[in-house]
Design a protein around this motif. Structure first.
Motif, PDB file in Angstrom:
ATOM      1  N   LYS A   6       0.850  -1.203   0.000  1.00 35.52           N
ATOM      2  CA  LYS A   6       0.000   0.000   0.000  1.00 35.52           C
ATOM      3  C   LYS A   6       0.875   1.239   0.000  1.00 35.52           C
ATOM      4  O   LYS A   6       1.851   1.317   0.746  1.00 35.52           O
ATOM      5  N   ILE A   7       0.525   2.194  -0.840  1.00 34.95           N
ATOM      6  CA  ILE A   7       1.268   3.456  -0.863  1.00 34.95           C
ATOM      7  C   ILE A   7       0.275   4.604  -0.782  1.00 34.95           C
ATOM      8  O   ILE A   7      -0.907   4.469  -1.128  1.00 34.95           O
ATOM      9  N   GLY A   8       0.753   5.757  -0.325  1.00 33.41           N
ATOM     10  CA  GLY A   8      -0.098   6.926  -0.194  1.00 33.41           C
ATOM     11  C   GLY A   8      -0.166   7.752  -1.474  1.00 33.41           C
ATOM     12  O   GLY A   8       0.557   7.483  -2.441  1.00 33.41           O
ATOM     13  N   VAL A   9      -1.033   8.775  -1.444  1.00 30.57           N
ATOM     14  CA  VAL A   9      -1.213   9.635  -2.620  1.00 30.57           C
ATOM     15  C   VAL A   9       0.092  10.367  -2.955  1.00 30.57           C
ATOM     16  O   VAL A   9       0.488  10.440  -4.121  1.00 30.57           O
ATOM     17  N   PHE A  10       0.776  10.880  -1.925  1.00 32.46           N
ATOM     18  CA  PHE A  10       2.012  11.627  -2.172  1.00 32.46           C
ATOM     19  C   PHE A  10       3.063  10.741  -2.843  1.00 32.46           C
ATOM     20  O   PHE A  10       3.724  11.151  -3.812  1.00 32.46           O
ATOM     21  N   GLU A  11       3.220   9.529  -2.344  1.00 30.42           N
ATOM     22  CA  GLU A  11       4.218   8.623  -2.923  1.00 30.42           C
ATOM     23  C   GLU A  11       3.872   8.276  -4.366  1.00 30.42           C
ATOM     24  O   GLU A  11       4.755   8.209  -5.230  1.00 30.42           O
ATOM     25  N   VAL A  13       2.080  10.098  -6.460  1.00 31.95           N
ATOM     26  CA  VAL A  13       2.299  11.295  -7.296  1.00 31.95           C
ATOM     27  C   VAL A  13       3.787  11.449  -7.608  1.00 31.95           C
ATOM     28  O   VAL A  13       4.177  11.735  -8.750  1.00 31.95           O
ATOM     29  N   CYS A  14       4.633  11.237  -6.604  1.00 34.34           N
ATOM     30  CA  CYS A  14       6.085  11.345  -6.818  1.00 34.34           C
ATOM     31  C   CYS A  14       6.546  10.323  -7.858  1.00 34.34           C
ATOM     32  O   CYS A  14       7.345  10.642  -8.752  1.00 34.34           O
ATOM     33  N   GLU A 139       6.096  -1.283  -3.194  1.00 39.57           N
ATOM     34  CA  GLU A 139       6.019  -0.357  -2.066  1.00 39.57           C
ATOM     35  C   GLU A 139       7.377   0.287  -1.790  1.00 39.57           C
ATOM     36  O   GLU A 139       7.478   1.497  -1.570  1.00 39.57           O
ATOM     37  N   CYS A 140       8.423  -0.536  -1.831  1.00 32.20           N
ATOM     38  CA  CYS A 140       9.785  -0.028  -1.637  1.00 32.20           C
ATOM     39  C   CYS A 140      10.140   0.977  -2.734  1.00 32.20           C
ATOM     40  O   CYS A 140      10.730   2.032  -2.469  1.00 32.20           O
ATOM     41  N   MET A 141       9.741   0.650  -3.954  1.00 36.99           N
ATOM     42  CA  MET A 141      10.026   1.510  -5.102  1.00 36.99           C
ATOM     43  C   MET A 141       9.370   2.898  -4.928  1.00 36.99           C
ATOM     44  O   MET A 141       9.992   3.935  -5.188  1.00 36.99           O
ATOM     45  N   ALA A 142       8.119   2.891  -4.475  1.00 33.46           N
ATOM     46  CA  ALA A 142       7.399   4.157  -4.278  1.00 33.46           C
ATOM     47  C   ALA A 142       8.045   4.987  -3.167  1.00 33.46           C
ATOM     48  O   ALA A 142       8.112   6.219  -3.269  1.00 33.46           O
ATOM     49  N   ARG A 143       8.529   4.320  -2.123  1.00 35.80           N
ATOM     50  CA  ARG A 143       9.209   5.050  -1.032  1.00 35.80           C
ATOM     51  C   ARG A 143      10.482   5.724  -1.554  1.00 35.80           C
ATOM     52  O   ARG A 143      10.800   6.863  -1.193  1.00 35.80           O
ATOM     53  N   VAL A 144      11.230   5.017  -2.382  1.00 30.94           N
ATOM     54  CA  VAL A 144      12.457   5.582  -2.961  1.00 30.94           C
ATOM     55  C   VAL A 144      12.117   6.806  -3.820  1.00 30.94           C
ATOM     56  O   VAL A 144      12.805   7.837  -3.763  1.00 30.94           O
TER      57      VAL A 144
END
Length: 366
Positions: A6-11, A13-14, A139-144
């Motif tokens: 799960k990822i958030g809207v901000f992640e 969008v980035c 999920e890890c990719m979106a955090r990066v």
């Protein structure tokens, strides 16, 4: 099925904005200036508007089948065989996209920084990073991406700002470019340059459904349009349309033009930093999405055993073009100008079929 987390809207969008804006560091700016002249900076806004229209059709399709992603919707509307076949074409396209992006970056960095390094060595180094990040999942990719997004955009804005002493408003004339018809047609075709938001239709579960898809998609496309338009505007102010259509990397050339005194010049290191980061992320995300689509087609729960085979496929796709000329005249033209027929049109046709045969999904809790 494979879990994307799960990822958030901000992640989200980035992630999508970073992938879409990555093209500004490559040959895209010179190419669009070559096509439309001085109107290039607002031609991309036409592309942005066209992309929002295509995006709305994809949103309607996801809204009609709540809780499902694009592979599941295709199967529900077209049947298992035709649906899987169409999704498989997306998988092939994702591999091709990842390989082409990697090769374009490698060729350009060889021109500017690593002329003696073998092409295959640079490609394997990049793919190694993509393999490691893909191992840990979406999920890890979106955090990066969330961590790298702000430094990347800030670095780009810093280059545009520092290059301001070399700007001249006279270089924007004639303001109409090569004519309104050329501007509109080129802008419509180049809506493909914004197609990366379609990645979100594969991971609707991770982003929280079609409601967040709408929010993330609109913000990402508008933000990318502003970044594209501002970058091309500054580039034209510095180089004009005649010499501006000849540079391989417009932003790199802009960074090289920065000169305040003997102690403050040649700030290409800033450009290289953001260039490498955004290119690695783009290659990694498209590489992972190709694996994820394959997993969804054949209902494979664990994507990790497929990472190395797909890395070999991406390497083959990257090594196939014989030269930089072939990449810019074939791969880049297809990806930035005609890939809308792969990314948008099939989904719109599926939406029309769903309307005609009154097919729709069940609402959550129904």
């Amino acid at each position: 099925m494979n879990s994307e987390g799960k990822i958030g809207v901000f992640e989200a969008v980035c992630l999508t904005t970073l992938i879409m804006t990555n093209k500004v560091f490559f040959t895209s700016i010179a190419f669009i200036v070559q096509m439309t002249g001085t109107s290039a900076w607002y031609t991309t806004l036409v592309s942005c508007a066209a992309s929002l229209i295509f995006f709305y059709f994809l949103y309607l399709l996801l809204k009609r089948f709540p809780g499902k992603d694009i592979p599941q919707i295709y199967e529900a509307v077209l049947g298992k065989v035709a649906g899987k076949f169409l999704v498989f074409l997306f998988c092939v396209f994702a591999v091709y996209y990842s390989g082409s992006t990697l090769r374009e970056f490698v060729e350009m960095i060889k021109v500017y920084n690593l002329p003696q390094t073998p092409t295959s060595i640079i490609m394997i180094s990049f793919l190694l990073v993509a393999v490691i990040v893909s191992y840990f999942g979406f999920e890890c990719m979106a955090r990066v991406c969330a961590i790298c997004f702000i430094p990347t955009v800030a670095g780009l804005l810093l280059i545009l700002l520092l290059a301001s002493p070399s700007y001249s408003s006279n270089l924007l004339k004639p303001f109409g470019g090569y004519g309104i018809d050329v501007t509109l047609m080129s802008g419509f075709l180049r809506s493909s340059a914004y197609m990366e938001f379609t990645i979100l239709t594969i991971v609707t579960g991770a982003i929280g459904g079609y409601g967040n898809f709408k929010k993330i998609g609109v913000i990402s496309i508008l933000l990318t349009g502003v970044i594209f338009s501002t970058s091309i505007f500054c580039y034209l102010l510095a180089f004009g349309y005649s010499s501006g259509s000849e540079n391989i990397s417009g932003i790199f050339e802009l960074s090289r033009s920065i000169y305040f005194n003997r102690f403050f010049q040649r700030v290409e290191s800033i450009f290289l930093f953001i260039w490498v980061i955004s290119s690695v992320i783009t290659t990694t995300v498209t590489f992972y999405i190709s694996i994820l689509i394959y997993c969804k087609i054949f209902k494979i729960k664990n994507h990790r055993p497929l990472i190395l085979p797909f890395a070999v496929l991406v390497f083959i796709a990257a090594i196939l073009p014989r030269s930089m000329q072939e990449i810019t005249q074939v791969n880049v033209v297809f990806l930035r100008q005609y890939s809308m027929f792969v990314a948008y049109i099939p989904s719109i046709i599926v939406l029309i079929i769903a309307w005609i045969f009154k097919k729709r999904g069940q609402k959550a809790g129904a």
